[in-house]
Design a protein around this motif. Structure first.
Motif, mmCIF file in Angstrom:
data_model
loop_
_atom_site.group_PDB
_atom_site.id
_atom_site.type_symbol
_atom_site.label_atom_id
_atom_site.label_comp_id
_atom_site.label_asym_id
_atom_site.label_seq_id
_atom_site.Cartn_x
_atom_site.Cartn_y
_atom_site.Cartn_z
ATOM 1 N N GLY A 47 0.759 -1.166 -0.022
ATOM 2 C CA GLY A 47 -0.201 0.072 0.040
ATOM 3 C C GLY A 47 0.791 1.212 0.068
ATOM 4 N N LEU A 48 1.672 1.219 0.853
ATOM 5 C CA LEU A 48 2.903 2.419 0.846
ATOM 6 C C LEU A 48 3.557 2.646 -0.569
ATOM 7 N N MET A 49 4.006 1.309 -1.095
ATOM 8 C CA MET A 49 4.487 1.670 -2.483
ATOM 9 C C MET A 49 3.851 2.172 -3.395
ATOM 10 N N VAL A 50 2.296 1.613 -3.549
ATOM 11 C CA VAL A 50 1.593 2.030 -4.566
ATOM 12 C C VAL A 50 1.029 3.486 -4.384
ATOM 13 N N SER A 51 1.075 4.020 -2.932
ATOM 14 C CA SER A 51 0.677 5.246 -2.771
ATOM 15 C C SER A 51 1.447 6.250 -2.751
ATOM 16 N N GLY A 52 2.814 5.834 -2.859
ATOM 17 C CA GLY A 52 3.750 6.844 -3.168
ATOM 18 C C GLY A 52 4.005 7.827 -1.938
ATOM 19 N N LEU A 53 3.310 7.548 -0.753
ATOM 20 C CA LEU A 53 3.561 8.245 0.371
ATOM 21 C C LEU A 53 4.771 8.271 0.881
ATOM 22 N N VAL A 54 5.667 7.362 0.845
ATOM 23 C CA VAL A 54 7.066 7.272 1.174
ATOM 24 C C VAL A 54 8.033 6.730 0.328
ATOM 25 N N PRO A 55 9.047 6.598 0.062
ATOM 26 C CA PRO A 55 10.007 5.847 -0.826
ATOM 27 C C PRO A 55 9.647 4.560 -0.530
ATOM 28 N N ASN A 56 9.775 3.663 -1.512
ATOM 29 C CA ASN A 56 9.752 2.283 -1.632
ATOM 30 C C ASN A 56 10.785 1.728 -0.239
ATOM 31 N N VAL A 57 12.140 2.104 -0.369
ATOM 32 C CA VAL A 57 12.808 1.546 0.420
ATOM 33 C C VAL A 57 12.230 1.748 2.092
ATOM 34 N N LEU A 58 11.840 2.961 2.161
ATOM 35 C CA LEU A 58 11.222 3.121 3.581
ATOM 36 C C LEU A 58 10.094 2.265 3.812
#
Length: 604
Positions: free
Chosen positions: A424-435
């Motif tokens: 979900g975080l990766m799809v949303s782009g709210l934080v970088p993928n690595v984080l």
């Protein structure tokens, strides 16, 4: 062409040659290049080692940990079992379903992430079906790369190319702009892999050729179904509300309670364990049928069937092992009662083999002798602890089921929650993928799914070193003018060619360049060239930009073309030549599909 560029190309060709012959191993080649490039003076030591701090390297390491968490909790096994069940014994259906599932999930998350997560799933499928990992890992990586052609966020090159359009004042690609290309390429990939699988290892998994004892085999050999019993406690039973200690002290029936099934869990009994209505007792009672029936009547318990399949089904909770008594053992000459075997080892002896003869009678008063092989049953933890009990017992044989025991049982739901949060975080782009991935690792640690030791063990350091060692070539090629030389040559050659020929040339150059540097770097370098060509031809920039994005994702030709390929090299037991032999023809197929569809969906 400058002298510095010649040096870089010489090193690059040397690395490719060593990859091709697989001598030395790939990570060693990467380390050699890591040392050689700074010695040329073209790049600095810090630039050569910069890959170790690259966010993508940390991302890949974190995804190894998340993938291991799915294995430790049984999530990966469940997915593998589902795929195996749906596919049955058909390798065709297995490859078809595997590629469809991987591509569908990879459309909404990193292709590298989906590959790292599915590697243990594929290994489990391989072990369960007897299919060689080599016949499944290449379809896995192919589907993961094709997933990058499905949506805007599926892979970094798509975002790079779309961003380049926006920097030129144009609208970027919409979320599903890539889907009309990805779907036909996926089905072409499935068909191609079904054809090419004959060159990807044997039809039988090497791991399946290694036979070993299993629980069902021991049940048959030691005739446990005749000696072990399962009984259910009814409401009228005098056992209800009593402790196991009080039952033993009241009357010695010769029955040993080995485990208690309570609901969906299996608990290991202690002297203070209270028995409840509905408990199912797994007991060891070596007596004839008449005695067993008398005890069932006396204690108002109902007998339940017990087969070898039961032990296999409960192999997460019940463990078995064969242990050997050496000449130095203090147990020699003692009975099980005298040795206080259960109290000492938290295990019960349910079988004894002396020479070629199996003893299945009442063993509690049997005097143990040198060379006796005891079949013990109890928690896997206790079986693993046998190695720390000095020289009294030698762990002689363990069943194959020990490899299937989950280190973190009962935590599948938290593991899935962590995975969904990361995606979900990766799809949303709210934080970088690595984080997002590191946050998932921390959550898995907080839930007790993984610990630091298991996390470090789960990371494939060989793969990371290989990727890091090849990254400096991107800097060296740009600094020596190699990329600019390629772009200028391309502009000069394709000026008077037809539209589809121009697209084919851009695709081929992008794909070939992607053999040596990352597909993201390829997109960064080729997107401006493609847009400049569109301007020179006074044509729409979108077909030129799309062909670069599709070509950047077509990294099928070498194991270093993409981290996705690198990840499957070791588990698939592939050589450099395997990727060339399988990947080059498929890249040509993808190119043909692309140059046909791109002008139709994005007219010039």
């Amino acid at each position: 062409m400058t002298f510095e560029l010649l040096v870089v190309l010489a090193l690059l060709i040397s690395a490719i040659a060593m990859f091709a012959v697989n001598k030395p191993r790939m990570d060693a080649v990467a380390l050699i290049m890591l040392v050689a490039l700074p010695l040329t003076g073209i790049i600095t030591v810090n630039e050569s080692l910069a890959g170790f701090s690259d966010a993508n390297i940390v991302l890949i390491a974190a995804l190894f940990v998340i993938g291991d968490g799915l294995v430790r909790t049984g999530v990966a096994r469940s997915i593998g079992d589902w795929l195996s069940k749906k596919a049955g014994s058909s390798e065709v259906r297995l490859i078809l379903m595997l590629m469809l599932v991987v591509c569908a999930l990879g459309a909404f998350m990193s292709s590298t992430a989906i590959t790292a997560i599915f590697i243990p799933v594929v290994l489990r499928i391989s072990q369960g079906t007897g299919c060689s990992p080599g016949r499944l890992m290449m379809p896995l990586s192919t589907a993961a790369l094709i997933s990058g052609m499905m949506t805007l966020i599926a892979t970094a090159p798509n975002l790079v190319v779309s961003g380049e359009l926006e920097r030129h004042g144009l609208d970027g690609f919409h979320f599903f702009a890539f889907t009309p290309f990805g779907i036909p390429i996926l089905f072409a990939g499935i068909g191609y892999m079904l054809f090419a699988r004959r060159w990807l290892g044997s039809s039988e998994s090497e791991t399946q050729q290694q036979s070993g004892p299993n629980l069902a085999k021991w049940v048959e050999e030691y005739r446990l179904a005749e000696a072990e019993h399962r009984v259910s406690i009814s409401a009228a039973s005098p056992l209800v509300g009593k402790t196991i200690e009080s039952i033993r002290s009241a009357e010695d029936t010769g029955a040993k309670i080995i485990a208690i099934e309570r609901g969906k869990t299996l608990i290991q009994p202690t002297n203070k364990t209270l028995l409840e209505v509905g408990d199912i007792l797994f007991i060891d009672l070596r007596a004839d049928a008449t005695v067993v029936e008398e005890l069932c009547t006396r204690y108002a318990v109902d007998r339940l069937p017990l087969t070898g399949g039961y032990f296999s089904d409960r192999s997460q909770e019940i463990g078995m092992a064969e242990v050997l008594l050496p000449a130095t053992s203090e147990l020699v000459g003692k009975s099980l009662v005298e040795a206080h075997f259960h109290d000492e080892y938290d295990l019960r002896v349910i079988g004894l083999r002396r020479g070629r003869q199996e003893h299945v009678g009442n063993l509690k008063d049997e005097e143990m002798k040198v060379g006796d092989v005891l079949l013990v049953i109890g928690p896997w933890r206790a079986i693993r602890n046998l190695q720390s009990h000095g020289g009294d017992l030698v762990l002689y044989n363990v069943p194959v089921e020990i490899e299937e025991v989950l280190p973190a049982p009962g935590k599948a739901i938290p593991a899935v929650v962590c995975l969904v949060l990361v995606v979900g975080l990766m799809v949303s782009g709210l934080v970088p993928n690595v984080l997002a991935a590191l946050a998932g690792c921390l959550l898995m640690g907080a839930f007790g799914i993984i610990d630091l030791n298991s996390a470090y063990r789960s990371i494939d350091w060989k793969t990371l070193v290989l990727i890091v060692g090849m990254l400096p070539f991107s800097i060296a090629l740009q600094r020596t003018g190699g990329v600019d030389l390629l772009a200028d040559g391309l502009m000069a050659v394709i000026g008077g060619l037809g539209w589809r020929t121009v697209l084919a040339c851009i695709f081929a150059i992008t794909a070939i360049l992607g053999m040596f540097i990352s597909n993201t770097a390829t997109a960064v370098l080729m997107a401006p060239v493609a847009l400049a060509l569109a301007k020179d031809f006074d044509a729409s920039p979108y077909p030129f930009a799309m062909i670069v994005a599709l070509a950047a994702s077509s990294a099928f030709m070498t194991p270093v073309s993409s981290p996705v390929n690198t990840l499957v090299v070791t588990p698939g037991n592939y050589s450099f030549g395997d990727f060339v032999r399988i990947g080059v023809p498929f890249t040509v197929i993808v190119m043909l599909i692309s140059i046909v569809l791109v002008p139709i969906l994005f007219p010039f």
